[in-house]
Design a protein around this motif. Structure first.
Motif, PDB file in Angstrom:
ATOM      1  N   ASP A   1     -32.168 -21.531   3.103  1.00  0.00           N
ATOM      2  CA  ASP A   1     -32.619 -20.675   2.010  1.00  0.00           C
ATOM      3  C   ASP A   1     -33.728 -21.324   1.196  1.00  0.00           C
ATOM      4  O   ASP A   1     -33.865 -21.099  -0.002  1.00  0.00           O
ATOM      5  N   PHE A   2     -34.528 -22.150   1.861  1.00  0.00           N
ATOM      6  CA  PHE A   2     -35.692 -22.772   1.215  1.00  0.00           C
ATOM      7  C   PHE A   2     -36.861 -22.659   2.185  1.00  0.00           C
ATOM      8  O   PHE A   2     -36.723 -22.951   3.373  1.00  0.00           O
ATOM      9  N   GLY A   3     -37.996 -22.195   1.693  1.00  0.00           N
ATOM     10  CA  GLY A   3     -39.137 -22.008   2.580  1.00  0.00           C
ATOM     11  C   GLY A   3     -40.442 -22.107   1.841  1.00  0.00           C
ATOM     12  O   GLY A   3     -40.523 -22.648   0.724  1.00  0.00           O
ATOM     13  N   GLN A   4     -41.498 -21.589   2.468  1.00  0.00           N
ATOM     14  CA  GLN A   4     -42.834 -21.646   1.896  1.00  0.00           C
ATOM     15  C   GLN A   4     -43.424 -20.247   1.818  1.00  0.00           C
ATOM     16  O   GLN A   4     -43.517 -19.537   2.826  1.00  0.00           O
ATOM     17  N   LEU A   5     -43.827 -19.880   0.613  1.00  0.00           N
ATOM     18  CA  LEU A   5     -44.546 -18.636   0.377  1.00  0.00           C
ATOM     19  C   LEU A   5     -46.027 -18.884   0.617  1.00  0.00           C
ATOM     20  O   LEU A   5     -46.624 -19.767  -0.007  1.00  0.00           O
ATOM     21  N   CYS A   6     -46.609 -18.129   1.538  1.00  0.00           N
ATOM     22  CA  CYS A   6     -48.014 -18.311   1.916  1.00  0.00           C
ATOM     23  C   CYS A   6     -48.786 -17.065   1.499  1.00  0.00           C
ATOM     24  O   CYS A   6     -48.483 -15.953   1.945  1.00  0.00           O
ATOM     25  N   VAL A   7     -49.795 -17.279   0.643  1.00  0.00           N
ATOM     26  CA  VAL A   7     -50.536 -16.181   0.031  1.00  0.00           C
ATOM     27  C   VAL A   7     -52.010 -16.322   0.374  1.00  0.00           C
ATOM     28  O   VAL A   7     -52.569 -17.424   0.298  1.00  0.00           O
ATOM     29  N   ASN A   8     -52.652 -15.209   0.743  1.00  0.00           N
ATOM     30  CA  ASN A   8     -54.089 -15.248   0.997  1.00  0.00           C
ATOM     31  C   ASN A   8     -54.834 -15.678  -0.262  1.00  0.00           C
ATOM     32  O   ASN A   8     -54.521 -15.231  -1.370  1.00  0.00           O
ATOM     33  N   GLY A   9     -55.819 -16.553  -0.085  1.00  0.00           N
ATOM     34  CA  GLY A   9     -56.571 -17.047  -1.229  1.00  0.00           C
ATOM     35  C   GLY A   9     -57.517 -15.999  -1.788  1.00  0.00           C
ATOM     36  O   GLY A   9     -57.870 -15.019  -1.121  1.00  0.00           O
TER      37      GLY A   9
ATOM     38  N   THR B   1     -46.864 -14.049   3.610  1.00  0.00           N
ATOM     39  CA  THR B   1     -45.961 -14.549   4.647  1.00  0.00           C
ATOM     40  C   THR B   1     -45.004 -15.544   4.004  1.00  0.00           C
ATOM     41  O   THR B   1     -45.394 -16.326   3.135  1.00  0.00           O
ATOM     42  N   PHE B   2     -43.745 -15.486   4.429  1.00  0.00           N
ATOM     43  CA  PHE B   2     -42.759 -16.472   3.983  1.00  0.00           C
ATOM     44  C   PHE B   2     -42.156 -17.114   5.222  1.00  0.00           C
ATOM     45  O   PHE B   2     -41.668 -16.419   6.123  1.00  0.00           O
ATOM     46  N   THR B   3     -42.210 -18.450   5.275  1.00  0.00           N
ATOM     47  CA  THR B   3     -41.769 -19.178   6.464  1.00  0.00           C
ATOM     48  C   THR B   3     -40.636 -20.140   6.126  1.00  0.00           C
ATOM     49  O   THR B   3     -40.705 -20.856   5.126  1.00  0.00           O
TER      50      THR B   3
END
Length: 215
Positions: free
Chosen positions: A24-32, A73-75
């Protein structure tokens, strides 16, 4: 993320169970923003039906980018281990001819982000997250206007990530012979470093379900 047929999740239940098992821990990836690189934010999350629930500090620099482009994206990555080349050498060849690789499990969510700023809605989001992370309920009531959480709500913003696509990968050499996979799982357990044992469990679980690989 490249997913070979032998790395793919066997069904939706497989990756859902893996997420539910403490991943339940990840990385939120957002377009710059235009002219800026993508933003990546490590954070805990809660899976709720077809949504991921997140909250971040209001000063976090990611908000402007999310409002500019809410497609994110969330990975989540876990149960990973480095596999030395000699462990993967073909029978009858020199151990040094083996090619090393990485084992890991990963689930990648494509989402549409909705920012949550209403105090009552943020309190509800926090209650849902605490129900997951502190199911014992050993915390003060989370409500707008009530201490201690009420006065803190202005310092955070919530995110509801509506999941539109899921890509899951379990990379554990499932295309290799049964004996090879069982042997590597045993070596991982014996080495016992970092996430070796969880990686061995994943390999053994997949081996039990799949048996010999059939394309």
């Amino acid at each position: 993320m490249l997913v070979h047929p032998w790395d793919a999740a066997l069904d939706d239940a497989e990756w859902q169970a893996w997420i539910a098992d403490g991943h339940d821990f990840g990385q939120l990836c957002v377009n710059g923003l235009p002219g800026r690189p993508p933003s990546v934010v490590p954070t805990h999350f809660t899976a709720d039906a077809d949504e991921l629930l997140i909250h971040l500090a209001r000063p976090n620099p990611v908000w402007e980018a999310i409002e500019h482009d809410p497609d994110v994206t969330f990975t989540v990555i876990g149960d990973y281990a480095f596999i030395p080349g000699p462990w993967r050498a073909q029978p009858g060849t020199e151990p040094t001819d083996g090619v090393p690789t990485s084992y890991y499990a990963a689930v990648q969510f494509t989402c549409r982000a909705q920012v949550v700023d209403d105090p009552e809605a943020k309190a509800d989001l926090l209650r849902r997250q605490l129900a997951h992370f502190q199911p014992e309920g050993d915390h003060a009531p989370v409500a707008a206007g009530l201490p201690p959480y009420g006065r803190m709500l202005s310092g955070i913003r919530g995110l509801r990530l509506t999941v539109t696509e899921v890509l899951a990968k379990f990379k554990y050499d499932d295309h290799k012979p049964v004996e090879h996979r069982a042997g590597v799982a045993g070596r991982l357990t014996a080495r016992g470093q970092a996430l070796d044992v969880p990686a061995a469990r994943q390999q053994a679980r997949r081996l039990e379900r799949l048996g010999p690989w059939r394309s």
